[in-house]
Each structure stands twice: as structure tokens, then as C-alpha cells.
Design a protein around this motif. Structure first.
Motif, PDB file in Angstrom:
ATOM      1  N   ILE A 187      29.046  -4.939  -9.623  1.00 36.77           N
ATOM      2  CA  ILE A 187      28.664  -6.271 -10.102  1.00 36.77           C
ATOM      3  C   ILE A 187      28.777  -6.346 -11.619  1.00 36.77           C
ATOM      4  N   VAL A 188      28.306  -5.310 -12.301  1.00 43.65           N
ATOM      5  CA  VAL A 188      28.380  -5.299 -13.774  1.00 43.65           C
ATOM      6  C   VAL A 188      29.829  -5.263 -14.234  1.00 43.65           C
ATOM      7  N   LYS A 189      30.638  -4.439 -13.598  1.00 40.34           N
ATOM      8  CA  LYS A 189      32.044  -4.328 -13.977  1.00 40.34           C
ATOM      9  C   LYS A 189      32.765  -5.662 -13.801  1.00 40.34           C
ATOM     10  N   GLU A 190      32.530  -6.342 -12.658  1.00 36.88           N
ATOM     11  CA  GLU A 190      33.209  -7.607 -12.383  1.00 36.88           C
ATOM     12  C   GLU A 190      32.766  -8.716 -13.336  1.00 36.88           C
ATOM     13  N   SER A 191      31.575  -8.532 -13.947  1.00 33.79           N
ATOM     14  CA  SER A 191      31.071  -9.572 -14.845  1.00 33.79           C
ATOM     15  C   SER A 191      31.310  -9.268 -16.312  1.00 33.79           C
ATOM     16  N   GLY A 192      31.971  -8.145 -16.622  1.00 32.03           N
ATOM     17  CA  GLY A 192      32.308  -7.861 -18.021  1.00 32.03           C
ATOM     18  C   GLY A 192      31.833  -6.525 -18.523  1.00 32.03           C
ATOM     19  N   GLY A 193      31.063  -5.792 -17.740  1.00 31.06           N
ATOM     20  CA  GLY A 193      30.677  -4.440 -18.113  1.00 31.06           C
ATOM     21  C   GLY A 193      29.350  -4.362 -18.854  1.00 31.06           C
ATOM     22  N   TRP A 194      29.099  -3.154 -19.427  1.00 30.92           N
ATOM     23  CA  TRP A 194      27.863  -2.876 -20.140  1.00 30.92           C
ATOM     24  C   TRP A 194      28.093  -2.964 -21.652  1.00 30.92           C
TER      25      TRP A 194
END
Length: 508
Positions: free
Chosen positions: A99-106
Motif C-alpha cells: 500500500i505504501v509503495k503504490e502510494s509513493g513510498g516512505w
């Protein structure tokens, strides 16, 4: 009825609805940052719980080394809980990272890892609902929860079912009052940072549920232990009165012991082999008079402390004495096997032998014999051991008592006609006799029926059953009728046919 609206008014209404929706979705930066703080706290908590769980599993390893027989099965359950919990945790972590990766990462903010696109609403909905990863996660967590409950004590299962932090409901009530699925309730149109926090909370529930079950399994190792800080020796001898030249056998143990942790036992300077907490010591005895058995018992506690107890047991070497007893009475009966118990002081039961006059005797077990006699009168039982005669005792020999004649459960006298008609024949019951299972068979009789208003009917039987010649008459019996049984003969277990005489019944 609503008034019709012009196209301009309809457009204004649609724009208002869109604006309202956008306002509802416009989560403030403060709330998004609050989610970040909560998520970071959950991550730190998960690390702490992991360390705590690892300590529990290390305790299992130590307990297994001390007592593998008891700990092994419980450790196997704990290992399964650990493996399944890690699998569930890793599945949640993989979804979180996706989910984090698909939304732009950390990104890193003030030394803490944070989601870049905190407010993104599309990614959680697309991954969890549209791609059906939410229902798959729900099924995985339910299965994990069921497996956890299968590892607890069945008596405690209901309590654990209510107490486990990981709770997965099938349906949830939305703000609109309608039922929503687990996936929709948790992940539909929620910001990425909220979805990440929810997943972190599920990871926390997995870890805490794992901890509850693992700690309970660890407690079960000593759940039924009886703590003791004092020890007393226990010595069981085959006999404390022996004859010179015989062998003393003693079983030595502590008053409370574990079947998997054995003590060290030394008797008369000899170290004994211990099994299930018990050691066996044997030695030939010599010299008349009182003797002593001495030694020590040592048991090491799990903490390394050794506790000791002394062995100090007396026994006597003397002359022989015997005891003969009839298990049923001081009578032997013809036609049955009479059980006899024989003991001889100072002689092991397995060495005792016996013979009988006027019959035969068979050894059933150590000290237990079966005597068969054939003629009334008297019989002597002689006891010996190692070829030496020890004692003799006289018994009376009798026939088995006569049985009682019955129809149904009724003896001679009054009986209801309705009850008599449903019986199949004449019985011979042996009452108040010490032996169980001794039976008599009716082998013949003559039946006579005096029914009012009818001719006298009679017939001969060669078994217990009513003869066919009188069955119709029996079926029509009424109160006031009389039934006679003459020349009744029975056969007992001794094979002897006995004449039982006559009985009669007056029906009412």
C-alpha cells in the motif's frame, strides 16, 4: 410531491453534493499526523512484544532440557503458534509495504519513517477491495485465530475466545446503520496512513494473541505440580518377616516424585537403578532377629539444589508361619471352582504351592488357587514352599444349595393372572449364594391347570418352557384359577439332577 426544478437548479444541487463529499474527504493534516504518531507507537510496541515472546520461547528450551518427557508436547504446540503467528505478521507486513509503495513510498521526518502520501484514498480501496486482498486477509486471520484456540486447554477455550485481542467480526455497522463487510469497514476510502495504522494494529493483535497462548502453554508445564520442600523415604518390602536363606526384596522411592525426573538412591552402599521414581533392591538374608535396611535418597531440583532423605527400615528374620483362608467361607462346594488365598509369612507368594485331598487344585496367580472337589465330606489343603511342608487345614465339602422355583419373579402362592399368562415357563433361581453366575436348569415337570368352568388341563414338560399342550389354556387364565407344578426336576452345575417337589399358584 416535489416541485419540478429547472436545469440550472439541478446543476447547483449536484455541485453542492460534490462539494459536501469533498469536504467530508478533506482530512486535516493534524489528523493525518496523529495517525502517523499512533502507527509509530504501534511499531515500537510490536518490537517490545516480539522480545517478550522470544523470552517465553527461550524458557521452553530451558524447560525442555530439564524435563523433555513433560515439556516436549507443549513445546511442539508453542513452536506451531510461533510459526503461524510469524506467517500472519509477515502477510500483514507485505500488504502494508504494498500500500505504501503504490502510494509513493516512505520518507524520513525528524528521524521517523513516515508515509509520503498520507491522504491518498484510492490505493487502500483499490488493493484491499478491488483486488480482493482484504477478504483474503480476513480469511487468513480467522484461520490463524482458530489455530490459536486449538492449542489451548479445551476447558479454557471459551475464555480465550473472548479474551484474545485478535477479534474478526463478519459484519460491522457503518455510520449509515447499514451492514458492511470487514474489508469495507476497515479499508474503503480511508487514507493510506490510516490503512497502514490499521494493519499495524492487526499486527499488534497477532503478537498479543500469540503471547497469551504461548504464556499459557508455558504455565501448563507446571500447572499440575505439587510443590514440596521436604522429602521422606518410602520403602516397600515383599515381606518384613523372613526365614534364614530367603531373599529380601525392597522397593524404595521418595514420598513425592516425578515420573520423568528420577532421584539417586543408594542402599547398603549400592547405587540402584531408578525407573519412574522407584528402585528395587534385593539381597539374601541370614541370621535370625531384627535387621535394618539403610541408605540415602538424593534429588536435584531444577535450580541445582540437592535435597536428601535417609532410608532406615527394619525387618525381621525368623521362623515360618502360614495362613490359609477360604475367600467365600470355610466350605468347598461341589460343581464350582472354589477360590482360595494362601499366604506364608516369610515366603514370596509366587513360591507358595498347595495340594488338596479329595479333589484337585490349580494355581491362578501368586497366592491365589482354585479348588475343585467332587464328593461331600471333608478335604485337607496342604501348603508347601521350596519342597517343604508348611501347614495344612481342613475344609467341609458340600453340595450347592437347592434353588428356588419361580414363575416370573413370583414364588409359590398368589399371583396375578395377567402376569402369569405372559411368562414363558418355570425358573430355578439360586438365592443368597456366595458364588456369582451359578445357574440351575429346569429339566422337567408336570403342570396341571384347574380353570373355573373348564376341564382340568395338564401336560408334561422336558425343559423350563410351558408344554405346548397347555399354552392355549394358560392364555385364557382368569382370577380364581389355580396352576400346579408337580415332580419338578432341576440340574445344577455339578451335573446332579434334583427333585424339587411341588409348588402351586392361585391366580387373582
Amino acid at each position: 410531491m416535489a416541485l419540478p426544478r429547472d436545469p440550472r437548479q439541478k446543476m447547483v444541487n449536484i455541485m453542492y453534493l460534490v462539494l459536501t463529499a469533498m469536504l467530508a474527504l478533506n482530512v486535516s493534516a493534524e489528523i493525518l499526523n496523529a495517525f502517523t504518531i499512533v502507527n509509530n507507537s504501534i511499531d515500537h510496541s510490536n518490537l517490545s512484544i516480539t522480545g517478550k515472546n522470544n523470552s517465553v520461547y527461550s524458557a521452553f528450551d530451558k524447560q525442555l532440557a530439564a524435563d523433555p518427557g513433560r515439556v516436549g508436547p507443549l513445546k511442539a504446540k508453542a513452536d506451531a503458534v510461533k510459526s503461524e503467528a510469524q506467517a500472519a505478521y509477515d502477510s500483514l507486513e507485505a500488504l502494508k509495504q504494498l500500500i505504501v509503495k503504490e502510494s509513493g513510498g516512505w520518507e524520513e521526518v525528524n528521524g521517523e519513517k513516515e508515509v509520503k502520501e498520507k491522504a491518498n484514498l484510492d490505493v487502500p480501496t483499490r488493493i484491499m477491495e478491488n483486488q480482493k486482498r482484504g477478504p483474503a486477509l480476513e480469511a487468513l486471520l480467522k484461520k490463524f485465530r482458530t489455530n490459536l484456540l486449538n492449542n489451548v486447554d479445551p476447558k479454557e477455550k471459551e475464555a480465550f475466545n473472548k479474551a484474545l485481542p485478535l477479534q474478526i467480526e463478519d459484519r460491522y455497522k457503518g455510520e449509515d446503520g447499514k451492514d458492511k463487510s470487514w474489508t469495507t469497514y476497515h479499508f474503503n476510502m480511508v487514507p493510506v496512513v490510516a490503512a497502514v495504522t490499521i494493519i499495524g494494529k492487526l499486527q499488534n493483535d497477532v503478537k498479543n494473541s500469540e503471547a497469551m497462548v504461548a504464556e499459557d502453554l508455558l504455565k501448563q508445564i507446571h500447572a499440575n505440580d505439587i510443590p514440596f520442600d521436604k522429602m521422606q523415604s518410602f520403602v516397600s518390602m515383599d515381606s518384613r518377616n523372613l526365614q534364614e536363606g530367603q531373599t529380601l526384596t525392597a522397593h524404595i522411592a521418595i514420598g513425592a516424585y516425578s515420573s520423568t525426573v528420577n532421584p539417586d538412591i543408594v542402599v547398603n552402599g549400592q547405587t540402584l537403578k531408578v525407573e519412574n521414581g522407584i528402585a528395587t533392591y534385593t539381597m539374601p538374608v541370614s541370621g535370625l532377629g531384627e535387621k535394618k535396611l539403610t541408605g540415602t535418597i538424593s534429588l536435584k531440583k531444577p535450580n541445582g539444589e540437592v535435597i536428601n532423605a535417609d532410608i532406615d527400615e527394619a525387618y525381621t528374620v525368623g521362623a515360618s508361619a502360614t495362613s490359609i483362608s477360604a475367600d467365600k467361607m470355610n466350605v468347598l462346594y461341589i460343581g464350582v471352582q472354589n477360590p482360595i488365598s494362601i499366604t506364608a509369612a516369610g515366603v514370596p507368594a509366587e513360591k507358595v504351592e498347595a495340594s488338596v485331598t479329595g479333589g484337585s487344585i490349580a494355581k491362578k496367580a501368586a497366592g491365589q488357587f482354585l479348588v475343585t472337589v467332587s464328593a461331600p465330606g471333608k478335604a485337607n489343603i496342604n501348603v508347601s514352599a521350596d519342597g517343604k511342608t508348611l501347614s495344612s487345614k481342613e475344609f467341609r465339602v458340600k453340595f450347592i444349595p437347592d434353588p428356588v422355583l419361580k414363575v416370573g419373579f413370583n414364588k409359590s402362592g398368589y399371583m396375578k393372572a395377567s402376569e402369569f399368562k405372559v411368562q414363558g415357563g418355570l425358573r430355578a433361581d439360586l438365592e443368597n449364594f456366595e458364588f456369582e453366575g451359578v445357574k440351575y436348569d429346569v429339566v422337567g415337570y408336570r403342570i396341571g391347570i384347574d380353570a373355573k368352568g373348564k376341564d382340568y388341563a395338564e401336560g408334561d414338560a422336558n425343559s423350563a418352557y410351558f408344554p405346548s399342550t397347555v399354552k392355549a389354556t394358560i392364555a385364557s387364565l382368569k382370577p380364581g384359577d389355580q396352576v400346579y407344578f408337580d415332580n419338578v426336576k432341576v440340574k445344577g452345575p455339578d451335573g446332579r439332577v434334583r427333585d424339587m417337589g411341588n409348588i402351586s399358584f392361585k391366580l387373582n
